[in-house]
Motif scaffolding. Structure first.
Motif, PDB file in Angstrom:
ATOM      1  N   LEU A   1      23.580  53.984  92.411  1.00  0.00           N
ATOM      2  CA  LEU A   1      23.121  52.663  92.841  1.00  0.00           C
ATOM      3  C   LEU A   1      22.453  52.130  91.496  1.00  0.00           C
TER       4      LEU A   1
ATOM      5  N   ALA B   1      24.445  51.108  88.595  1.00  0.00           N
ATOM      6  CA  ALA B   1      25.102  50.024  88.710  1.00  0.00           C
ATOM      7  C   ALA B   1      24.301  48.839  88.633  1.00  0.00           C
TER       8      ALA B   1
ATOM      9  N   GLY C   1      32.028  46.055  94.221  1.00  0.00           N
ATOM     10  CA  GLY C   1      31.252  45.956  95.254  1.00  0.00           C
ATOM     11  C   GLY C   1      31.173  47.070  96.199  1.00  0.00           C
ATOM     12  N   LEU C   2      32.623  46.802  96.715  1.00  0.00           N
ATOM     13  CA  LEU C   2      33.137  47.769  97.602  1.00  0.00           C
ATOM     14  C   LEU C   2      33.000  49.026  97.086  1.00  0.00           C
TER      15      LEU C   2
ATOM     16  N   VAL D   1      31.095  50.680  94.859  1.00  0.00           N
ATOM     17  CA  VAL D   1      29.413  51.094  94.967  1.00  0.00           C
ATOM     18  C   VAL D   1      29.198  51.329  96.343  1.00  0.00           C
ATOM     19  N   LEU D   2      29.448  50.449  97.488  1.00  0.00           N
ATOM     20  CA  LEU D   2      29.107  50.514  98.775  1.00  0.00           C
ATOM     21  C   LEU D   2      29.537  51.886  99.508  1.00  0.00           C
TER      22      LEU D   2
ATOM     23  N   VAL E   1      28.231  54.945  97.833  1.00  0.00           N
ATOM     24  CA  VAL E   1      26.693  55.140  98.286  1.00  0.00           C
ATOM     25  C   VAL E   1      26.811  55.365  99.577  1.00  0.00           C
ATOM     26  N   LEU E   2      27.355  54.987 100.503  1.00  0.00           N
ATOM     27  CA  LEU E   2      27.381  55.088 102.041  1.00  0.00           C
ATOM     28  C   LEU E   2      27.925  56.671 102.261  1.00  0.00           C
TER      29      LEU E   2
ATOM     30  N   ASN F   1      25.127  59.131 101.351  1.00  0.00           N
ATOM     31  CA  ASN F   1      24.111  58.979 102.359  1.00  0.00           C
ATOM     32  C   ASN F   1      24.435  59.622 103.699  1.00  0.00           C
ATOM     33  N   PHE F   2      25.909  59.668 104.033  1.00  0.00           N
ATOM     34  CA  PHE F   2      26.327  60.337 104.913  1.00  0.00           C
ATOM     35  C   PHE F   2      26.489  61.928 104.808  1.00  0.00           C
TER      36      PHE F   2
ATOM     37  N   ASP G   1      22.740  63.110 104.990  1.00  0.00           N
ATOM     38  CA  ASP G   1      22.237  63.145 106.357  1.00  0.00           C
ATOM     39  C   ASP G   1      22.926  64.374 107.316  1.00  0.00           C
TER      40      ASP G   1
ATOM     41  N   LEU H   1      22.674  52.309 108.418  1.00  0.00           N
ATOM     42  CA  LEU H   1      23.043  52.871 107.223  1.00  0.00           C
ATOM     43  C   LEU H   1      23.691  51.998 106.377  1.00  0.00           C
TER      44      LEU H   1
ATOM     45  N   SER I   1      22.818  51.103 102.240  1.00  0.00           N
ATOM     46  CA  SER I   1      23.734  51.163 101.313  1.00  0.00           C
ATOM     47  C   SER I   1      24.430  50.114 100.467  1.00  0.00           C
ATOM     48  N   ILE I   2      24.418  49.038 101.222  1.00  0.00           N
ATOM     49  CA  ILE I   2      24.893  47.830 100.426  1.00  0.00           C
ATOM     50  C   ILE I   2      23.938  47.285  99.515  1.00  0.00           C
ATOM     51  N   PRO I   3      24.655  47.348  98.084  1.00  0.00           N
ATOM     52  CA  PRO I   3      23.672  46.863  96.907  1.00  0.00           C
ATOM     53  C   PRO I   3      23.562  45.502  97.020  1.00  0.00           C
TER      54      PRO I   3
ATOM     55  N   PHE J   1      22.867  43.731  94.673  1.00  0.00           N
ATOM     56  CA  PHE J   1      23.660  43.041  93.525  1.00  0.00           C
ATOM     57  C   PHE J   1      25.076  42.461  94.018  1.00  0.00           C
ATOM     58  N   TRP J   2      25.257  43.198  95.038  1.00  0.00           N
ATOM     59  CA  TRP J   2      26.758  42.659  95.581  1.00  0.00           C
ATOM     60  C   TRP J   2      26.649  41.750  96.838  1.00  0.00           C
TER      61      TRP J   2
END
Lengths: 268, 308
Positions: free
Chosen positions: A200, A203, A240-241, A243-244, A247-248, A251-252, A255, B136, B140-142, B144-145
């Motif tokens: 993140l 980016a 963007g998707l 990166v999302l 990162v998600l 994070n999963f 966790d 969650l 996680s959503i940047p 900048f997006w």
């Protein structure tokens, strides 16, 4: 939920590494191949995710962008964890003036909010992949140092460490062979969240124009895409998707690993 | 309390000094000549010498250190690009950043606290799952997006809100939403966790046994106890919003401190970079200090533990 999240996160991590390694085989075009006449063409049968203003294939650039994310993530986490483990274990095991000195440095670095110091460092060091890794690592070790120090402070008083000391084991051997093994689980969990944070942050820096130059990076693609939001929104949507989802995923994974490694112990 | 306040203030001092030293050292971290980085390789020797003299880089490090601090203290540290004191530029932009951060915080609180309460009261049901999913996704959503996506939908497609700039509430809506989402995600989780913990306390069972109605038990007893950690996370996250504002302000051309920092980086105005970074870091430290003190004022157990 956490078991499913763990599997989903592991799959995302594997997908990132595989995409990064196999980028030349997976990408349908070279990420730098320009076709100026086809600039800003939307998704089509030839270019599934469309073409940017230079006519470069967005999908190929996304695939190569995974390389930048994976390299920055892995390098930052490795360097940060190594420095943090060294500082944290020395600080926790020996205590005293050394501990005070290290922890004051940690306090100062933690006085800077999130990405601010990385932005400032990347700005003075100049935009490049190496400098992004350096800037993120200079900040990243702090969290590991605090974590390892805390764990070592708890572990060093336990019987097995006292026994090793009584048997004449050197401090280096005690730290390396006994303490670090027992503090590895929280470090692995932290490293997983660290991957998400590093990806993140990379980016973000690339979005601000402070990332790797002449390399396809998801953040830089988003930056370019912002100028064509009205005419070519796909230029912003897909990076963007990427990166999302990445990162998600991490994070999963973090966790899931935390629940797997740390919760049973704390329950016990 | 006064002693605790004094101790806490004294502990902040070395951090503030350390942060200032680090910011001073930025310019010396560059491998090679910082003047060349600022002016480019094609600059003449005379121009380089002039800039080196202006930045006092021709002086010994100890002198530079003293000049930097006296420049900061007297407000004489000057921007290379604007030819104005750095402090004036920073103060002029501080208000816009605070406005944005406060709006983001207000939005986050308005949405996240009720969501967290509902999730705790409906534990394990769909409202709880919705809250978990939101949290969650939110972290996680940047931003900048998220920012460009909000512009795409609400400004370009629906034409409800302006694309960028600072003005009234309409200008504030999208930047505040972009900046506040991650905070809302964290805050909803913290509210849920704190309320669940508070709900399991024995004094609530006692309150119920005394015949108090469930809404009264929750509002008067559980929420009051859950409020302390929620207040802490709001304070700490407000500090974090200041760094998040750097990207948000860049996306929405919001004339705040973060935008000033990026402009200073683009124009290679290093004194202004140093000033902006220091201003953000100092604000962050002070906000955290105030949060800490508020926390102590609200929960006397903290200072008692500190004394023990």
């Amino acid at each position: 939920m956490s078991r499913a999240g763990l599997i989903l996160g592991a799959l995302v991590a594997l997908l990132l590494v595989a995409t990064a390694l196999l980028a030349p085989a997976l990408a349908p075009y070279s990420p730098k191949q320009q076709a100026l006449c086809d600039g800003l063409h939307g998704p089509s049968a030839q270019h599934w995710l469309g073409q940017d203003k230079h006519g470069r294939d967005v999908l190929s650039r996304l695939i190569y962008g995974a390389r930048v994310s994976a390299i920055v993530g892995l390098a930052t986490v490795t360097i940060s964890a190594l420095i943090g483990i060294l500082v944290g274990s020395l600080s926790g095991y020996f205590g005293g003036a050394l501990d005070q000195l290290f922890m004051r440095v940690v306090d100062v670095l933690q006085a800077f909010p999130g990405i601010l110091l990385a932005i400032a460092l990347a700005a003075v060091l100049g935009p490049s992949l190496e400098n992004v890794i350096l800037a993120l690592s200079i900040l990243g070790w702090v969290g590991y140092a605090r974590l390892v120090r805390g764990q070592v402070l708890v572990e060093r008083e336990k019987d097995y460490v006292q026994a090793a000391r009584a048997l004449g084991a050197s401090p280096g051997r005690i730290v390396l062979r006994h303490l670090l093994v027992n503090v590895s689980a929280p470090v692995i969990v932290q490293a997983t969240f660290g991957m998400a944070a590093a990806i993140l942050a990379e980016a973000s820096l690339s979005f601000l124009g402070l990332g790797a130059q002449n390399l396809p990076s998801w953040g830089a693609m988003l930056n370019e895409g912002q100028s064509f939001l009205r005419t070519a929104p796909y230029l912003s949507i897909f990076p963007g998707l990427a990166v999302l989802v990445t990162v998600l995923g991490f994070n999963f994974l973090g966790d899931g690993l935390r629940d797997l490694y740390l919760t049973p112990r704390s329950r016990a | 309390m006064r002693l605790y306040l004094l101790k806490r203030l004294l502990l902040t001092l070395p951090v503030l000094i350390g942060a200032s030293v680090l910011v001073f050292l930025f310019i010396h971290l560059i491998p090679g000549d910082p003047v060349e980085v600022m002016l480019g390789e094609s600059a003449s020797a005379a121009d380089r010498a002039a800039l080196r003299h202006q930045l006092h880089l021709d002086e010994p490090l100890s002198v530079q250190f003293g000049l930097f601090f006296s420049g900061l203290a007297t407000g004489k540290l000057e921007s290379i690009f604007y030819h104005e004191p750095v402090s004036r530029k920073v103060f002029a932009r501080l208000g816009a950043t605070f406005e944005l951060a406060l709006a983001a915080m207000a939005l986050a609180c308005l949405f996240a606290i009720p969501l967290g309460i509902v999730a705790a009261l409906r534990r394990g049901r769909w409202a709880d799952s919705l809250s978990t999913g939101f949290a969650l996704l939110g972290v996680s959503i940047p931003n900048f997006w998220l920012g460009p996506m909000l512009i795409l939908v609400f400004s370009l497609k629906l034409e409800w809100l302006p694309v960028s700039g600072r003005g009234g509430l309409f200008h504030l809506a999208l930047p505040a939403l972009t900046l506040g989402l991650a905070m809302a995600a964290l805050l909803s989780r913290m509210t849920r966790a704190s309320l669940l913990e508070a709900l399991s306390e024995p004094h609530l069972t006692a309150a119920r046994a005394r015949g108090l109605s469930e809404p009264r038990v929750i509002l008067k007893h559980a929420l009051r106890n859950a409020g302390v950690p929620i207040l802490t996370i709001i304070g700490l996250q407000f500090g974090a919003l200041l760094s998040g504002a750097i990207i948000t302000e860049t996306i929405f051309a919001w004339p705040g401190l973060g935008r000033l920092l990026i402009e200073a980086i683009q124009t290679r105005d290093f004194p202004l970079v140093q000033g902006s970074v220091l201003a953000i870091a100092l604000t962050y430290v002070m906000v955290n200090l105030i949060t800490d003190l508020l926390y102590t004022a609200v929960d006397p157990r903290v200072r008692l533990e500190g004394r023990a």
